[in-house]
Design a protein around this motif. Structure first.
Motif, PDB file in Angstrom:
ATOM      1  N   ARG A  14       0.854  -1.234  -0.095  1.00 12.58           N
ATOM      2  CA  ARG A  14       0.087  -0.003   0.088  1.00 12.58           C
ATOM      3  C   ARG A  14       0.937   1.282  -0.039  1.00 12.58           C
ATOM      4  O   ARG A  14       1.992   1.263   0.495  1.00 12.58           O
ATOM      5  CB  ARG A  14      -1.053   0.099   1.190  1.00 12.58           C
ATOM      6  N   ASP A  18      -2.074   4.737   2.929  1.00 17.74           N
ATOM      7  CA  ASP A  18      -3.357   4.466   2.198  1.00 17.74           C
ATOM      8  C   ASP A  18      -4.350   3.538   3.048  1.00 17.74           C
ATOM      9  O   ASP A  18      -5.449   3.335   2.832  1.00 17.74           O
ATOM     10  CB  ASP A  18      -2.898   3.877   0.937  1.00 17.74           C
ATOM     11  N   ARG A  21      -6.849   5.585   5.125  1.00 16.89           N
ATOM     12  CA  ARG A  21      -7.280   6.727   4.293  1.00 16.89           C
ATOM     13  C   ARG A  21      -8.621   6.892   4.497  1.00 16.89           C
ATOM     14  O   ARG A  21      -8.987   8.247   4.846  1.00 16.89           O
ATOM     15  CB  ARG A  21      -7.207   6.384   2.615  1.00 16.89           C
ATOM     16  N   PHE A  54      -0.102  12.940   0.162  1.00 15.08           N
ATOM     17  CA  PHE A  54      -1.232  12.099   0.461  1.00 15.08           C
ATOM     18  C   PHE A  54      -2.437  13.141   0.692  1.00 15.08           C
ATOM     19  O   PHE A  54      -3.454  12.587   0.254  1.00 15.08           O
ATOM     20  CB  PHE A  54      -0.883  11.171   1.561  1.00 15.08           C
TER      21      PHE A  54
END
Length: 244
Positions: A14, A18, A21, A54
């Motif tokens: 990942r 993530d 998330r 991100f």
């Protein structure tokens, strides 16, 4: 108080963050700009850029606390604070030198600013640094951390492997030794797990392996994701310092 405390920031197969998330998006709902604290790693700019990449997917801008001449000024106006992982000793020393231990704790406790930590940043939410896995590459002024929860956490908790040829201490043995000198619960957060606090409610989330709670004079207790751990918020963090 609003906290999201991740055991880890990266999971196998990942991307960065993530695996968490969805819970991060919920935690930061309504936040337009996040203040990131990169002091656990040496490359502050590179670390901040990684977090920004991100957070861009969540529609959240990121500003590194290291970019200000007076980092406390950024903390005073922050909508949310994220302290990333790395070396916990270096991180705490940097926070102490910049007057950020009290500044961040006050904003989170008194103003309700959302706090997010991963690994070393999760260690910072505890009363002290003393259940970290890290090597003391620098010496902070003290082990006292932010104290946003009244119990200790051991991120990246690893279970004993009976098939291993490694003869060093297991994580369980080290935490048992900690509890021989300190009377405070320690929650071992396995990879892929997190704690989410909203007010006086505390819930365990993440992967099925969950977490393991260590208390003095008792056998460890297993908890699965979804467990209500709110009772830990009333724990009395008493530190004996018998070896100090």
């Amino acid at each position: 108080m609003k906290l999201l405390l991740l055991s880890n920031s990266s999971a196998p197969g990942r991307g960065y963050l993530d695996h968490a998330r969805e819970v991060i998006a919920g935690h930061l709902a309504g936040v337009r700009e996040l203040l990131f604290v990169p002091y656990a790693l040496a490359d502050h700019d590179g670390y901040t850029a990684k977090v920004a990449a991100f957070m861009d997917g969540l529609g959240v801008r990121v500003r590194g606390v290291h970019t200000a001449g007076d980092p406390r000024a950024l903390v005073s106006g922050a909508q949310a604070v994220f302290i990333g992982g790395g070396n916990s000793f270096r991180l705490l020393k940097s926070l102490q030198e910049r007057g950020l231990v009290t500044a961040i704790a006050q904003r989170v406790r008194e103003d309700g600013v959302p706090y997010m930590g991963s690994s070393a940043g999760t260690n910072m939410a505890c009363p002290t640094l003393r259940t970290t896995n890290d090597m003391p590459i620098v010496q902070p002024a003290s082990f006292d951390a932010l104290g946003l929860v009244p119990f200790q956490i051991n991120p990246h908790y690893l279970d004993p492997d009976p098939a291993s040829a490694h003869m060093g201490e297991t994580r369980e043995e080290r935490l048992t030794q900690f509890l021989e000198e300190n009377d405070v619960p320690v929650l071992g957060l396995r990879e892929g797990t997190w704690l989410r606090r909203t007010g006086e409610a505390l819930e365990l989330g993440g992967v099925a392996s969950g977490a393991r709670l260590f208390t003095a004079g008792a056998e460890p207790v297993e908890y699965a994701p979804g467990a209500d751990l709110s009772r830990l918020l009333t724990a009395t963090a008493r530190f004996d310092h018998r070896t100090a």
